[in-house]
Design an enzyme around this catalytic site. Structure first.
Site, PDB file in Angstrom:
ATOM      1  N   CYS A 222       0.859  -1.186   0.000  1.00 35.09           N
ATOM      2  CA  CYS A 222       0.000   0.000   0.000  1.00 35.09           C
ATOM      3  C   CYS A 222       0.893   1.233   0.000  1.00 35.09           C
ATOM      4  O   CYS A 222       2.075   1.136  -0.364  1.00 35.09           O
ATOM      5  CB  CYS A 222      -1.008  -0.026   1.145  1.00 35.09           C
ATOM      6  SG  CYS A 222      -0.289   0.070   2.798  1.00 35.09           S
TER       7      CYS A 222
ATOM      8  N   ASN B 102       2.164   1.718   4.334  1.00 36.30           N
ATOM      9  CA  ASN B 102       2.488   0.453   5.033  1.00 36.30           C
ATOM     10  C   ASN B 102       2.185   0.529   6.529  1.00 36.30           C
ATOM     11  O   ASN B 102       2.901  -0.069   7.345  1.00 36.30           O
ATOM     12  CB  ASN B 102       3.957   0.024   4.786  1.00 36.30           C
ATOM     13  CG  ASN B 102       4.277  -1.411   5.212  1.00 36.30           C
ATOM     14  OD1 ASN B 102       5.390  -1.697   5.632  1.00 36.30           O
ATOM     15  ND2 ASN B 102       3.330  -2.315   5.114  1.00 36.30           N
TER      16      ASN B 102
ATOM     17  N   CYS C 253      -1.579   1.030   7.331  1.00 36.03           N
ATOM     18  CA  CYS C 253      -3.020   0.758   7.451  1.00 36.03           C
ATOM     19  C   CYS C 253      -3.425  -0.530   6.722  1.00 36.03           C
ATOM     20  O   CYS C 253      -3.688  -1.552   7.355  1.00 36.03           O
ATOM     21  CB  CYS C 253      -3.848   1.925   6.923  1.00 36.03           C
ATOM     22  SG  CYS C 253      -3.598   3.470   7.818  1.00 36.03           S
ATOM     23  N   ARG C 254      -3.503  -0.469   5.390  1.00 35.45           N
ATOM     24  CA  ARG C 254      -4.089  -1.580   4.623  1.00 35.45           C
ATOM     25  C   ARG C 254      -3.178  -2.789   4.479  1.00 35.45           C
ATOM     26  O   ARG C 254      -3.594  -3.920   4.770  1.00 35.45           O
ATOM     27  CB  ARG C 254      -4.510  -1.084   3.229  1.00 35.45           C
ATOM     28  CG  ARG C 254      -5.636  -0.083   3.260  1.00 35.45           C
ATOM     29  CD  ARG C 254      -5.787   0.632   1.928  1.00 35.45           C
ATOM     30  NE  ARG C 254      -4.631   1.478   1.644  1.00 35.45           N
ATOM     31  CZ  ARG C 254      -4.424   2.141   0.530  1.00 35.45           C
ATOM     32  NH1 ARG C 254      -5.291   2.024  -0.461  1.00 35.45           N
ATOM     33  NH2 ARG C 254      -3.352   2.904   0.382  1.00 35.45           N
ATOM     34  N   SER C 255      -1.933  -2.572   3.990  1.00 32.96           N
ATOM     35  CA  SER C 255      -1.095  -3.755   3.726  1.00 32.96           C
ATOM     36  C   SER C 255      -0.680  -4.489   5.001  1.00 32.96           C
ATOM     37  O   SER C 255      -0.656  -5.727   4.999  1.00 32.96           O
ATOM     38  CB  SER C 255       0.095  -3.427   2.813  1.00 32.96           C
ATOM     39  OG  SER C 255       0.983  -2.517   3.410  1.00 32.96           O
TER      40      SER C 255
ATOM     41  N   ASP D 133      -8.580   3.838   1.254  1.00 32.30           N
ATOM     42  CA  ASP D 133      -7.513   4.104   2.214  1.00 32.30           C
ATOM     43  C   ASP D 133      -8.102   4.635   3.525  1.00 32.30           C
ATOM     44  O   ASP D 133      -8.578   5.776   3.579  1.00 32.30           O
ATOM     45  CB  ASP D 133      -6.541   5.123   1.616  1.00 32.30           C
ATOM     46  CG  ASP D 133      -5.258   5.190   2.423  1.00 32.30           C
ATOM     47  OD1 ASP D 133      -5.286   4.796   3.606  1.00 32.30           O
ATOM     48  OD2 ASP D 133      -4.239   5.615   1.868  1.00 32.30           O
TER      49      ASP D 133
HETATM   50  P1  4NP Z   1      -1.888   2.953   3.903  1.00 34.45           P
HETATM   51  O1  4NP Z   1      -2.499   4.346   4.389  1.00 34.45           O
HETATM   52  O2  4NP Z   1      -1.315   3.175   2.530  1.00 34.45           O
HETATM   53  O3  4NP Z   1      -3.070   2.024   3.867  1.00 34.45           O
HETATM   54  O4  4NP Z   1      -0.856   2.568   4.931  1.00 34.45           O
HETATM   55  C1  4NP Z   1      -1.750   5.528   4.438  1.00 34.45           C
HETATM   56  C2  4NP Z   1      -0.960   5.796   5.523  1.00 34.45           C
HETATM   57  C3  4NP Z   1      -0.268   6.982   5.602  1.00 34.45           C
HETATM   58  C4  4NP Z   1      -0.371   7.902   4.570  1.00 34.45           C
HETATM   59  C5  4NP Z   1      -1.153   7.627   3.474  1.00 34.45           C
HETATM   60  C6  4NP Z   1      -1.837   6.436   3.401  1.00 34.45           C
HETATM   61  N1  4NP Z   1       0.288   9.148   4.653  1.00 34.45           N
HETATM   62  O5  4NP Z   1       0.113   9.993   3.751  1.00 34.45           O
HETATM   63  O6  4NP Z   1       1.071   9.371   5.606  1.00 34.45           O
END
Ligand code: 4NP
Length: 157
Positions: free
Chosen positions: A8, A11, A13-15, A124
């Site tokens: 993702c 790294n 939240c989702r993955s 997300d």
């Molecule tokens: P992820 O979510 O891709 O599912 O881990 C996010 C976590 C942090 C950010 C964006 C998406 N960020 O912009 O910091």
């Protein structure tokens, strides 16, 4: 060993949620010596951090471990190691293809595991706040993926 990498953006939240959920299912099926699971991101903001509080909370709720998990970046070596590289959304795939070695990598997209679903990308939750929705998608998709891996890679002819 079959190696699975979820990708993702951050790294956190989702993955990592998918990593923890699939590893849990793999353990339940006693396949931990045959299937290894990891996750990585394409953005560097959270390197070294544990999963997001929202991801931790929902994993706790379902009794799923995220022990020792820390955010890391996708690296060129990942393209050699992992037979399954599964992106949470289209932009994750675009980002992976910009990494040296990743130009021609064979990528899978998580929502292709759930062809009946209306959503074609895993939303997300860092922005939506809806970790429950993501958990439902990930739980269902990981069931499909595990059956697919068993059928394609583990079952003897
Ligand atoms: P992820 O979510 O891709 O599912 O881990 C996010 C976590 C942090 C950010 C964006 C998406 N960020 O912009 O910091």
């Amino acid at each position: 060993m079959v190696n699975v990498l979820f990708v993702c953006l951050g790294n956190i939240c989702r993955s990592p949620m998918a990593e923890a959920v699939l590893r849990h299912k793999v353990s339940e099926r006693q396949l931990a010596d045959q299937i290894s699971v990891d996750s990585a991101g394409t953005g560097d903001w959270h390197i070294g951090n544990p999963p997001h509080e929202g991801t931790r909370r929902i994993l706790d709720l379902h009794g799923i471990s995220y022990e020792n998990m820390k955010a890391r970046l996708v690296s060129g070596d990942d393209f050699e190691k992992f037979q399954y590289i599964i992106c949470m959304d289209k932009s994750n795939g675009d980002n992976v293809r910009k990494i040296p070695g990743g130009e021609h990598s064979e990528l899978l997209f998580f929502m292709d595991l759930l062809p009946e679903a209306e959503l074609r990308e895993v939303p997300d939750p860092y922005f939506t706040g809806n970790f429950e929705q993501v958990y439902e998608l990930i739980d269902a998709g990981c069931d499909v993926l595990l059956e697919q891996i068993i059928k394609d890679k583990l079952q003897q002819a």
